[in-house]
Each structure stands twice: as structure tokens, then as C-alpha cells.
Design an enzyme around this catalytic site. Structure first.
Site, PDB file in Angstrom:
ATOM      1  CE  LYS A 114       2.477  -2.690  -3.818  1.00  0.00           C
ATOM      2  NZ  LYS A 114       2.294  -2.321  -2.403  1.00  0.00           N
ATOM      3  CE  LYS A 196      -7.027   1.509  -6.922  1.00  0.00           C
ATOM      4  NZ  LYS A 196      -6.846   0.548  -5.835  1.00  0.00           N
ATOM      5  CE  LYS A 199       0.114   7.134  -3.869  1.00  0.00           C
ATOM      6  NZ  LYS A 199      -0.776   7.179  -2.732  1.00  0.00           N
TER       7      LYS A 199
END
Ligand code: TRP
Length: 332
Positions: A114, A196, A199
Site C-alpha cells: 500500500k 486476485k 475492485k
């Protein structure tokens, strides 16, 4: 009180829910709620580690809750609540911060990932994220934490912190175990089946949202990436095909073998079409019920208020115990 084991899990209100959230998490929870003291949270405190528009956060929080209920989580069985409604989460997180090391938090792969995605905003919340998650879990004497494989490292950390605290003082926290289901635990991207379903993917065709209408779902499956082998097989070498079979198995409860057999001698087009229909049958009713619930804000309010009251009663007991052990003077 019951002698059932406790499970705790949560989803961030950081956008629309995907088929991955449903098959990998919520669907499993609906069966687990029968056997466990179940606590399911909408983790809004975690969500703000990535910048959020306040109105979107509010909307997404209610959407996650509505989808929990629409998918079959029963507010009379499970405790359903919003994390920020129970201040004990943030309070315990602070104490646990003082029992978590800079070094171990620096090694968290999700933090590293992140950070790379938001180099201009590597905030302390992002760094402390796993400690807040540990607080979520440890407040409730959680035995089992149903999560995806990507959360295993965070779970390990929660265990380490629990044990460290218990050793420093006296047995306080239950040491939680991860519960990671195998089939369908990870729904893969329809466009790149080696990664994976997410969204945050730029390509909207790579994911199915729980809010997608039937035709959108059909279209996305039609465009799904497979391979050039051309024979339906359940194999790591054919991740696109494997992904379809996994989804069908997860939804129908049938074995991977028997589904694969059904497609002997059939092309990929049929497999994709059938998977789309199985998915639609499963999630269309959830979409409709969630839409209905979202129009009934009063009902949702009663659910999250009752949930927070129940959660808080458990959490405050633990927080008081912790405060006492570390040596804080009780207010009264
Ligand atoms: N970090 C989890 C995720 O992204 C969400 C989460 C927060 C969670 N607190 C939790 C999951 C406690 C299980 C238990 O998926």
C-alpha cells in the site's frame, strides 16, 4: 453466555463489494453463524488509511451492512456493527501499539504494497493498521478469524501481540487462530486469473460487483480471459478455467471433480456462460434485497445500534481488564 467458540471478521467499506468478498468471506460466515458466537464488523476506522470522500464512506458503510444482511447474516444470531461505533477498538489499539514493534510492522507485506501505491501519503494509520486489526480481534476473546490468505500475516501479528501481552502481565487475551477456507477462498480476476479479483483494478471487466445487473455479469464472463489449451481441465496451468470451476464449486457445494467432468469435450464458451448463470442465481437475490434494505435507513439504524450495544458490552469488559493490567487508575 454460551459455550460456543467466537469468530470475528470484518470488511472495509472502501467501495462496492465484489463477488470475491462474497464467496471468499460473507458466504462462509453465513454458515458459520450457526455454530459460533459470531461478530461481523464494518471496519470504517481501517478504511480511512486510504483517503476517502466522507459521503462515499458513509454510503459504503451502509452498503456493506445491507449486503451482510441481504447475504444472510442474521442480526439475531450474529452481532453486526460498525467499528467506529465502539470506541474500545481505537482505545485498545493504542495500548497494543505500545506492544508492537516498529520492525515487525515494517515487515507487513500489505503495508509495503500500500505504501508503494500511495507514496505521497504513507500515513501512520497505514503503518498501524494491523495493530487496530489485532485490537478488533482481541477485544472479543476471538477463537477463530475467517479471513483470506492475504490476511494471514496480520493474524500472526495479532497472535504475537496477544502472547506478548499475556506474558508481560497475565493471561488476558485468547490467542486467535486463522480460519482460511480452501475452495473459492480466493476469487481471481476475470481478466488476469493469476491475480486476485479486486475492485481497485483499472479494468472493470476483471471483477464482478455484487451490485452488477444480470446482463453486466453475463458480459463480463463472456469476456473472461482463459487460455489457448482449449480443453476444460482443473489445473494450475489453466487459471482462468480453474477460477470458473472454483466459483461453481463454491456456489453449488459440488465437488471440483464432478463439475470438471460435466465439461468433458465442451468448449470454454459454455463453461463461461454456465458460470455466469450460476453466479447470477446466487447474487441477484442479494442485490435485490440489499437495494431494498438501503431504502429502509431506519431499519439499518436499528440493526447497527443494537449490534454496537452488544459489541460494546463485550469490548468494554476486555478494555477495562487491559487498562487495569497496564496500571491505569480507574475513573471510578
Ligand atoms: N484487514 C482486513 C482486510 O482487509 C479487514 C479487517 C479489519 C479484519 N479488522 C479485522 C478482518 C478483524 C478480520 C478480523 O481484509
Amino acid at each position: 453466555m454460551t459455550d460456543k467458540k467466537t469468530i470475528f471478521s470484518g470488511i472495509q467499506p472502501s467501495g462496492a463489494l465484489t463477488l470475491g468478498n462474497y464467496l471468499g468471506a460473507i458466504k462462509n460466515w453465513t454458515s458459520m453463524q450457526e455454530d459460533y458466537q459470531s461478530i461481523f464488523c464494518v471496519v470504517d476506522l481501517h478504511a480511512i488509511t486510504v483517503p476517502k470522500e466522507p459521503k462515499d464512506l458513509r454510503k459504503n458503510t451502509l452498503e456493506v451492512l445491507a449486503n451482510y444482511i441481504a447475504a444472510g447474516l442474521d442480526p439475531d444470531k450474529a452481532i453486526l456493527f460498525v467499528q467506529s461505533h465502539v470506541p474500545a477498538h481505537a482505545e485498545l489499539a493504542w495500548v497494543l501499539d505500545c506492544f508492537a514493534y516498529f520492525g515487525e510492522l515494517s515487515r507487513m507485506t500489505q503495508f509495503k504494497d500500500k505504501s508503494q501505491k500511495q507514496v505521497g501519503n504513507i500515513n501512520a494509520g497505514l503503518f498501524n493498521y494491523p495493530v487496530l486489526m489485532a485490537a478488533d480481534i482481541l477485544l472479543y476473546n476471538t477463537d477463530l478469524v475467517p479471513v483470506g490468505e492475504d490476511q494471514r500475516q496480520h493474524l500472526e501479528l495479532a497472535r504475537d501481540i496477544a502472547q506478548r501481552f499475556n506474558n508481560r502481565f497475565s493471561p488476558t487475551f485468547a490467542v486467535p487462530e486463522p480460519y482460511i477456507s480452501k475452495i473459492g477462498a480466493k476469487v481471481m480476476s476475470l481478466q488476469d486469473p493469476t491475480s486476485k479479483m479486486s475492485k481497485s483494478d483499472d479494468n472493470q471487466n476483471s471483477y464482478i460487483l455484487l451490485s452488477d445487473d444480470d446482463d453486466t455479469i453475463r458480459r463480463k464472463f463472456k469476456r473472461a480471459v482463459t487460455d489457448s489449451i482449449g480443453v476444460v481441465n482443473y489445473s494450475e496451468d489453466q487459471p482462468g478455467v480453474k477460477n470458473m470451476i472454483d466459483m461453481m464449486a463454491k456456489i453449488s457445494g459440488r465437488s471440483v471433480e464432478s463439475i470438471t467432468e460435466d465439461y468433458l469435450g465442451q468448449g470454454y464458451a459454455k463453461l463461461k456462460e454456465d458460470t455466469a448463470e450460476v453466479v447470477i442465481q446466487e447474487i441477484a437475490p442479494i442485490r435485490e434485497e440489499a437495494t431494498r434494505l438501503l431504502q429502509d435507513k431506519k431499519y439499518l439504524e436499528t440493526i447497527y445500534q443494537k449490534g454496537a450495544d452488544r459489541a460494546e458490552a463485550i469490548a468494554m469488559k476486555m478494555l477495562r481488564k487491559v487498562y487495569k493490567k497496564v496500571g491505569f487508575v480507574p475513573r471510578r
